[in-house]
Structures are given as structure tokens and as C-alpha cells.
Write a protein that holds these residues in place. Sequence first.
Motif, short mmCIF file in Angstrom:
data_model
loop_
_atom_site.label_atom_id
_atom_site.label_comp_id
_atom_site.label_asym_id
_atom_site.label_seq_id
_atom_site.Cartn_x
_atom_site.Cartn_y
_atom_site.Cartn_z
N ALA A 84 0.84 -1.21 0.00
CA ALA A 84 0.00 0.00 0.00
C ALA A 84 0.87 1.26 0.00
O ALA A 84 0.57 2.25 -0.69
N HIS A 85 1.97 1.20 0.74
CA HIS A 85 2.88 2.35 0.79
C HIS A 85 3.53 2.57 -0.59
O HIS A 85 3.62 3.71 -1.08
N ILE A 86 3.92 1.48 -1.21
CA ILE A 86 4.56 1.59 -2.54
C ILE A 86 3.55 2.14 -3.55
O ILE A 86 3.88 2.97 -4.40
N LYS A 87 2.29 1.73 -3.38
CA LYS A 87 1.24 2.24 -4.28
C LYS A 87 1.11 3.77 -4.12
O LYS A 87 0.97 4.49 -5.12
N SER A 88 1.18 4.24 -2.88
CA SER A 88 1.01 5.69 -2.68
C SER A 88 2.15 6.46 -3.36
O SER A 88 1.95 7.54 -3.90
N ILE A 89 3.34 5.87 -3.35
CA ILE A 89 4.47 6.54 -4.03
C ILE A 89 4.24 6.53 -5.55
O ILE A 89 4.47 7.52 -6.24
N ALA A 90 3.73 5.41 -6.04
CA ALA A 90 3.46 5.31 -7.48
C ALA A 90 2.45 6.39 -7.89
O ALA A 90 2.63 7.06 -8.93
N LEU A 91 1.42 6.59 -7.06
CA LEU A 91 0.40 7.58 -7.41
C LEU A 91 0.97 8.99 -7.39
O LEU A 91 0.62 9.84 -8.21
N LYS A 92 1.91 9.21 -6.48
CA LYS A 92 2.51 10.55 -6.37
C LYS A 92 3.32 10.92 -7.62
O LYS A 92 3.34 12.06 -8.04
N PRO A 139 10.25 -4.14 -4.55
CA PRO A 139 9.53 -2.86 -4.55
C PRO A 139 9.48 -2.21 -5.93
O PRO A 139 8.51 -1.51 -6.25
N LEU A 140 10.50 -2.46 -6.76
CA LEU A 140 10.50 -1.86 -8.10
C LEU A 140 9.43 -2.50 -8.98
O LEU A 140 8.80 -1.82 -9.80
N GLN A 141 9.21 -3.79 -8.79
CA GLN A 141 8.13 -4.46 -9.54
C GLN A 141 6.79 -3.85 -9.16
O GLN A 141 5.95 -3.54 -10.01
N LEU A 142 6.60 -3.66 -7.85
CA LEU A 142 5.32 -3.10 -7.38
C LEU A 142 5.16 -1.65 -7.83
O LEU A 142 4.07 -1.22 -8.23
N LEU A 143 6.25 -0.89 -7.76
CA LEU A 143 6.20 0.52 -8.18
C LEU A 143 5.75 0.61 -9.64
O LEU A 143 4.89 1.42 -10.00
N SER A 144 6.31 -0.23 -10.48
CA SER A 144 5.94 -0.21 -11.90
C SER A 144 4.49 -0.65 -12.08
O SER A 144 3.74 -0.04 -12.84
N TYR A 145 4.13 -1.72 -11.37
CA TYR A 145 2.77 -2.23 -11.51
C TYR A 145 1.75 -1.14 -11.17
O TYR A 145 0.85 -0.84 -11.96
N THR A 185 2.14 2.07 -10.98
CA THR A 185 2.20 3.22 -11.89
C THR A 185 1.46 2.89 -13.19
O THR A 185 0.68 3.70 -13.69
N GLY A 186 1.72 1.69 -13.71
CA GLY A 186 1.05 1.27 -14.95
C GLY A 186 -0.46 1.28 -14.78
O GLY A 186 -1.20 1.79 -15.64
N ILE A 187 -0.93 0.74 -13.66
CA ILE A 187 -2.38 0.70 -13.41
C ILE A 187 -2.93 2.11 -13.31
O ILE A 187 -3.97 2.44 -13.91
N ALA A 188 -2.21 2.98 -12.57
CA ALA A 188 -2.69 4.36 -12.40
C ALA A 188 -2.76 5.07 -13.76
O ALA A 188 -3.58 5.97 -13.95
N LYS A 189 -1.94 4.67 -14.68
CA LYS A 189 -1.95 5.33 -16.00
C LYS A 189 -2.90 4.62 -16.98
O LYS A 189 -2.94 4.96 -18.16
N GLY A 190 -3.59 3.62 -16.49
CA GLY A 190 -4.60 2.95 -17.32
C GLY A 190 -4.01 1.98 -18.34
O GLY A 190 -4.65 1.64 -19.34
N VAL A 191 -2.77 1.54 -18.12
CA VAL A 191 -2.16 0.61 -19.08
C VAL A 191 -2.62 -0.82 -18.78
O VAL A 191 -2.80 -1.19 -17.62
N ASP A 192 -2.83 -1.58 -19.84
CA ASP A 192 -3.14 -3.01 -19.67
C ASP A 192 -1.80 -3.69 -19.35
O ASP A 192 -1.06 -4.10 -20.23
N VAL A 193 -1.48 -3.78 -18.06
CA VAL A 193 -0.12 -4.16 -17.67
C VAL A 193 0.26 -5.59 -18.09
O VAL A 193 1.44 -5.88 -18.27
N ASP A 194 -0.73 -6.44 -18.25
CA ASP A 194 -0.39 -7.81 -18.69
C ASP A 194 -0.08 -7.86 -20.18
O ASP A 194 0.58 -8.77 -20.65
#
Length: 612
Positions: free
Chosen positions: A456-464, A583-589, A591-600
Amino acid sequence: MCGIVGYTGPREAYPIILKGLKRLEYRGYDSSGVALLHDGKLDVYKKKGKVAELEESLTGKNLHANIGIGHTRWATHGEPSDRNSHPHTSASGRLSIIHNGIIENYAPLKKELISKGYSFTSDTDTEVLLNFIEDIQINNDCSLEEAVRIALKRITGAYCILLLDEQDPETIIAARKGSPLVIGIGKGEHFLASDASPIIEYTKEVVYVNDYELAIVRPNELILKNLGNEKITPFITKLDMEMAAIEKGGYDHFMLKEIYEQPSTIQDCLRGRLNIESGTITMAGIDDHIEQIKNADRIMIVACGTSWHAGLVAEYIIEELCRIPVEVEYASEFRYRNPIVNKGDVIIAISQSGETADTLVALEKAKENGAFIFGVVNAVGSSIARISHAGAYTHAGHEIGVASTKAFTGQLAVLMMMALRIAIQKGTITKERYQQLLVELADVPEKVDAILKNAAHIKSIALKYKDARDFLFLGRGYNFPIALEGALKLKEISYIHAEGYPAAEMKHGPIALVDENLPVVFIATKDSYHEKIVSNMQEIKARKGKIISIITEGDEISPTLSDDVIFIPPADELIAPIISVIPLQLLSYFTGIAKGVDVDKPRNLAKSVTVE
Ligand code: M6R
């Protein structure tokens, strides 16, 4: 690149093919199509876009057939469009083909066919191959099987092809060179696919077709031949794979599921190999060839993408522990230059899919020069696994998300065990240090689990930082390849431009990019480079860059320099990369979701790069 499926038997072919294509979509998703043969008539349907779009376009159509082929495309020749989609139909309308690979000499063949009056409806090399086959069949008045054999002897490039003939309503002709093909054997039915995922729910008995083999597949018959028309006895293998491995299991995306699987996939990789009590590592592939490997003049590692990053980590670790010189090569470069490969060299090939064309060809080349090939592969039974002299599977399970995650940590765990096994045998490591690293390695799954709990913390950084235009990833020593991996992950699934650099090298150019808008991710765990990388943080801070740091729990200095901090559990510096990448995998994941990318299924990519 490209996924292919075929079925012949008593069942309805279309639902089997459609489901199979959805499972193979990770191999390409620019367009898809099916050819169904019923009542002596071929019906071909194709559509630009993902398989779901094809499915929607076929609603209400009569799709009844007991034989058919289907394709999901990663475009090579010709833009993604309906007309360039597979299956392609021959000039007479009698034959239909799907193809995974590239026909390199398609241009002269096309010219030859045009001079004979053929015209083409697509820009693809595949349509050229099909008409070439048909032309041979007409001119030689021979069977389709014979025409295919003649044609394949004249083409260069890579292929897995499936063909249907209107006049042979139960038969699929298939052939491969350089692109994978698995045939599932059912009761009175056969399934064909690029990998086992479309087959697993119907049968566990499969035949992996080899290069230069041709299969004549009917409901009750499977004939395998070489291009010289000699019969080959099919070697039946039992699939060691469960349905759960190819389903999302409650996660929103395969990538997230695969990230979360890592505590258990790393455990699976260590299981049966690493034994703390006896202080041993057992790896049959190494044990059986230990003299050759430990006495290697040099180790060359050949790989692409994320697997290449694993190779870079291995270079640092093997040189440190085993004192054997290591070179890491991009397979695509290695195969075309004139590398010096000697008999005493050991080549380690790293590949998740085991089908990456550049890696495969690089290995064939090294093998010809007498090198010993050791495969570190995830996909069991894949081409790279089969051409290696010895190897070790990563046991990460089926990886479907295009961005490699669990396969990478599996590769690192295998490579670490290999280095330790060689070092203890060679006497280049003390017993104490060896035992200490065994314990550290055994602790990895638990530490990975702890990081995942902090998502959850990593997600908040991704959103920032999701709207940043560029990112810089910096690391030193064992964490330098992790900086490269972090940048690659972010690029591929968020489309944000990112660069990975050795932290000190940043002063020689990339520092010019730094301003208050640039997020700089430091992988700065406690290791022998720590003080140095803290100085690099100071340099970024002084230029107002935004610092996101991945640091070891208990580090009190780095947080004062960072805008955002992700703490990870302490680990020996040789083991740290397996943990710091999480953490880098989660950060990318996120960020990708927040940007609406089909990450798979990020744009332009495919999971398995079977074209050069
Ligand atoms: O299957 P392989 O490991 O040989 O694939 C190599 C690369 O294509 C692969 O790692 C690619 O870079 C991934 N998409 C990275 O996430």
C-alpha cells in the motif's frame, strides 16, 4: 511472438481455439483470427485488436466445425490490421495458414510468385509462404505434405505453421523451425499450440515438436516426419502443470499474481537443492559437470531483456565467489558478431520462455564452436532447455504477464546457488562464508513476503509520481543491474521513459537531466558501496531531484536525503538484488495501473520474442 492453436477431433473446434488464443494472447495481441473447416468449406474470420474483439465480431455466426486453426498476432510484416491478420488464404482459396516467425527470404519468393501472376491481399511474409506452397503443389501435382516439405527446404527464417486444406477435412499439417509447437494427444483428438496452456485442460500427454519436423495431425493419427520424409517416433511427455497456474486466481492481473507468488516460487526454486542442515547445494546439472564448469577458462552469459539483467547480477556474484572471468552478452549482438568462443568456455543461457530467438541462435552458434551450454530456463521442455548440455530450471511456474517478475527472482536464486556450488567445490569461498550465504538465501522468501505486505505504501508513491515524464534508476555494485531492471519494468508497463545507470556514472552525463521534476530511484541498501551511493544521493538532492530510495531497515542517513523511502529487510549484499527488485516491480505495476495501461499486455510487446 504470435500464438497459434489448432484442433482436430470430435468436439466443437471454435470454443477450444478461442479459449486457447486467450491463453496465448501474451505472445501477441495486435490482431487475431480463426479458420474453421466444415462441410468441405473453409471459413476464415479475423480482426484487428485483442481476441475479445474477434470474439465479439463473431457473435451470432455459425461457427460449427470439428477442425480449425487460430492465431493471435504480434505484427512483423505489415501493420496490425484486419487484412494482415492470420489465417491467410491461398490464391485458390483452398488452403489456409497460420504462422509464428519470420520468412526472411520472402521478398524474392514474392517477386517470383508475382511474375507467375499471383497477387497478394496482405503485406505479410506468411501469405507469400502459403502461395509458394500452393504453387509447388500445383506444379508438382503432389500432396500438400510434400509441397510443404519442398517449400520449407527453400525458405530461410523461423516458423511454426499450421495449414488446413479444404479437400482434406480432418488433417492439420504443422511444421516448426525456431518457433515452438506442442501437440496434445487426446482420445481420438489432437490439440496444437505454441505452448501447453491451451492444451492442459484436455490432456496432459504432449509431444514437443522439434526444429525441421513436420506433423500430419488427424483425430486418430499423429505422424511426425523430418524434412527428408523419414518417420520419427513421437516422444510423449507428461505435462507437469496445473490449471491454476494459468488462471488469475483472484488477482486483477497476472503480473500482480506473479509478483505475489514470489515467496513460494523462490521457495520452490530452493527446495530440494539448498540444505542448511547438511550445508549442501544439490543441482544435478552442475554436479554432473562440475569439473568442466569449475575449471572453465571463462563463463559467457547470453540472454535478453530481464534475463540479461539476471546475467549481469550473476557476473558480479560468480566473479566474486568463484574467481572465474565472466562476460555477459546480449544474445542479439553475440549471434551476429564474431565472438571468440573456445572449447574451455562455459556458456550460461538465461531465459524465462526458453524460446527467445536471439538466445536460441546464439547458443547454436556457441555449441558449434565447442562450448558447453548450461541453460537457466523457466519453461520446462522449451527449445533452450532442450539444446543445452545441462541446466537448472527456475521452477517459477508459468509466467503470463509480459513483464517478467517471478522468473527473474527465480533466475537470481538459481544463479546464486550455482555460484555457491561452484565456489565451494573450487575452494574459492570459506566454509563459514558459504554457510552464511546458504542461510541468507534460505531467508529470502520470508523477506520478500515482508516487502509485499508493504504494497500500500509503494502504491502511494506510485500515485505521487505517476505523471512524471522521465525516471532515473540508480544503483551500485550488485544493485546496479537492479537499477536497469527497475527502469525496464517501468518503461514497459507504464510507458514512462526511464533510464537505469550505475549511480557514480550518472555524473558523466545523465545528471544533466536532473531538475525538480525528475524522480530518481536509488537502490541503496546497506552494502559495501553504501557510503558512496549516499554521496550520489547528495549530488541529486543538491540539484533538486526527487529522491525515492529503496533502503535497508535501520538506515538513518538515507531518509534525510530522500523524498520518499521504501524500507526493505537487511540482507547480505550478494543476496540483496533478489529482495531489492520487489519494490521496483510493485512501483511499476501500480504506476502502470494508475496510468490505465493493460499491464499484462502492454503495447507493442510480446511475452516470448521468437523473432529476431
Ligand atoms: O523469455 P526470455 O527470458 O528469454 O525473454 C527475454 C526478454 O524478452 C524478456 O525478459 C523481456 O525483456 C521482458 N518483457 C521483461 O519484462
